[in-house]
Design an enzyme around this catalytic site. Structure first.
Site, PDB file in Angstrom:
ATOM      1  N   LYS A  13      31.855  58.700  56.817  1.00  0.00           N
ATOM      2  CA  LYS A  13      31.369  60.042  57.164  1.00  0.00           C
ATOM      3  C   LYS A  13      29.937  60.257  56.683  1.00  0.00           C
ATOM      4  CE  LYS A  13      34.303  62.718  55.010  1.00  0.00           C
ATOM      5  NZ  LYS A  13      35.178  61.821  54.296  1.00  0.00           N
ATOM      6  N   ARG A  88      39.025  70.775  54.785  1.00  0.00           N
ATOM      7  CA  ARG A  88      39.970  69.721  54.436  1.00  0.00           C
ATOM      8  C   ARG A  88      41.400  70.235  54.351  1.00  0.00           C
ATOM      9  NH1 ARG A  88      35.916  66.196  51.606  1.00  0.00           N
ATOM     10  NH2 ARG A  88      36.974  64.330  50.905  1.00  0.00           N
ATOM     11  N   ARG A 127      32.882  49.852  47.478  1.00  0.00           N
ATOM     12  CA  ARG A 127      31.892  50.883  47.125  1.00  0.00           C
ATOM     13  C   ARG A 127      31.894  51.151  45.621  1.00  0.00           C
ATOM     14  NH1 ARG A 127      32.328  56.704  49.990  1.00  0.00           N
ATOM     15  NH2 ARG A 127      33.811  57.206  48.352  1.00  0.00           N
ATOM     16  N   ARG A 133      31.272  55.835  41.432  1.00  0.00           N
ATOM     17  CA  ARG A 133      31.842  57.174  41.539  1.00  0.00           C
ATOM     18  C   ARG A 133      33.121  57.252  40.730  1.00  0.00           C
ATOM     19  NH1 ARG A 133      31.827  59.781  47.540  1.00  0.00           N
ATOM     20  NH2 ARG A 133      33.887  60.414  46.820  1.00  0.00           N
ATOM     21  N   ARG A 144      43.684  60.298  47.005  1.00  0.00           N
ATOM     22  CA  ARG A 144      42.803  60.885  48.039  1.00  0.00           C
ATOM     23  C   ARG A 144      43.332  60.559  49.443  1.00  0.00           C
ATOM     24  NH1 ARG A 144      37.716  58.088  46.198  1.00  0.00           N
ATOM     25  NH2 ARG A 144      36.608  59.023  47.939  1.00  0.00           N
TER      26      ARG A 144
HETATM   27  P1  AMP Z   1      33.793  63.478  49.550  1.00  0.00           P
HETATM   28  O1  AMP Z   1      32.438  63.120  48.998  1.00  0.00           O
HETATM   29  O2  AMP Z   1      33.717  64.285  50.804  1.00  0.00           O
HETATM   30  O3  AMP Z   1      34.689  62.276  49.666  1.00  0.00           O
HETATM   31  O4  AMP Z   1      34.485  64.439  48.467  1.00  0.00           O
HETATM   32  C1  AMP Z   1      34.705  64.015  47.145  1.00  0.00           C
HETATM   33  C2  AMP Z   1      35.680  64.948  46.444  1.00  0.00           C
HETATM   34  O5  AMP Z   1      35.140  66.284  46.415  1.00  0.00           O
HETATM   35  C3  AMP Z   1      37.036  65.099  47.100  1.00  0.00           C
HETATM   36  O6  AMP Z   1      37.941  64.048  46.765  1.00  0.00           O
HETATM   37  C4  AMP Z   1      37.497  66.442  46.552  1.00  0.00           C
HETATM   38  O7  AMP Z   1      37.885  66.334  45.192  1.00  0.00           O
HETATM   39  C5  AMP Z   1      36.190  67.246  46.569  1.00  0.00           C
HETATM   40  N1  AMP Z   1      35.989  67.928  47.877  1.00  0.00           N
HETATM   41  C6  AMP Z   1      35.033  67.654  48.816  1.00  0.00           C
HETATM   42  N2  AMP Z   1      35.137  68.470  49.872  1.00  0.00           N
HETATM   43  C7  AMP Z   1      36.207  69.281  49.621  1.00  0.00           C
HETATM   44  C8  AMP Z   1      36.837  70.318  50.346  1.00  0.00           C
HETATM   45  N3  AMP Z   1      36.423  70.700  51.565  1.00  0.00           N
HETATM   46  N4  AMP Z   1      37.907  70.929  49.760  1.00  0.00           N
HETATM   47  C9  AMP Z   1      38.344  70.584  48.545  1.00  0.00           C
HETATM   48  N5  AMP Z   1      37.803  69.593  47.811  1.00  0.00           N
HETATM   49  C10 AMP Z   1      36.729  68.942  48.330  1.00  0.00           C
END
Ligand code: AMP
Length: 185
Positions: A13, A88, A127, A133, A144
């Protein structure tokens, strides 16, 4: 044009959103990036956010919606924007649609980047060696992916019912994935 990008962790993404943002020239909101900034702050809110992200759990809907509403209030978002990793949950999707409808606005397209689970785990572990991370470890990755299936996948039906869903095969080369995205936006 308002586009939502949905995909499991590791689907690409972030990479594809950056390319699409350059192509369309609209602002981009990655809730994950915003939450990681908050997480890095040594404040009670930062520690609260860390307790979710580091465990691979979703941050609370009210917190995420606050970030999104703030983003949408900026003048440069009037023409359109790209949502990366948001919504999400069904509640987030409903709140977003209501928020936009109250301004006579709506989502144009939802892009779902589809990648098989075995490929995702491999990519995320790869990654973890590069990006360091906190949530790219085996436990958090498993959680996740589980959360994606339970809480985010229902959004595919929600947006399909609105006739807005576009599935993209995320297992092709990044250039081919991007070409497919351009074709569907
Ligand atoms: P990402 O970088 O999009 O993979 O997001 C990393 C982490 O941020 C996720 O595993 C969640 O803990 C949190 N997160 C990101 N976007 C959301 C969202 N829309 N709702 C809730 N938690 C989020």
């Amino acid at each position: 044009m308002r586009i939502i990008f949905i995909g499991p962790p590791g689907a690409g993404k972030g990479t594809q959103c950056k390319r699409l943002v350059d192509h369309l020239g609209v602002p981009h909101l990655s809730t994950g990036d915003m939450l990681r900034i908050t997480r890095s702050q040594k404040t009670p809110l930062g520690r609260l956010v860390a307790s979710y992200i580091d465990m691979g759990r979703l941050a609370p809907d009210y917190l995420v919606m606050r970030i999104v509403a703030e983003f949408l209030s900026h003048d440069d978002c009037a023409r359109g924007c790209l949502f990366d990793g948001f919504p999400r949950t069904l509640l987030q999707a409903q709140l977003l649609c209501e928020h936009l409808a109250s301004r006579n606005d709506s989502i144009s397209t939802v892009l779902y980047l589809d990648v098989a689970e075995t490929e995702l785990v491999e990519r995320l572990l790869q990654r973890s060696k590069i990006e360091n991370r906190a949530d790219d470890n085996e436990n958090a990755i498993g959680r996740r992916l589980q959360i994606f299936h339970r809480q985010t996948k229902p959004l595919l039906e929600y947006f399909a019912a609105q006739g807005k869903m576009q599935r993209i095969n995320g297992q092709q080369s990044p250039d081919q994935v991007f070409a497919d995205i351009i074709e569907r936006t």
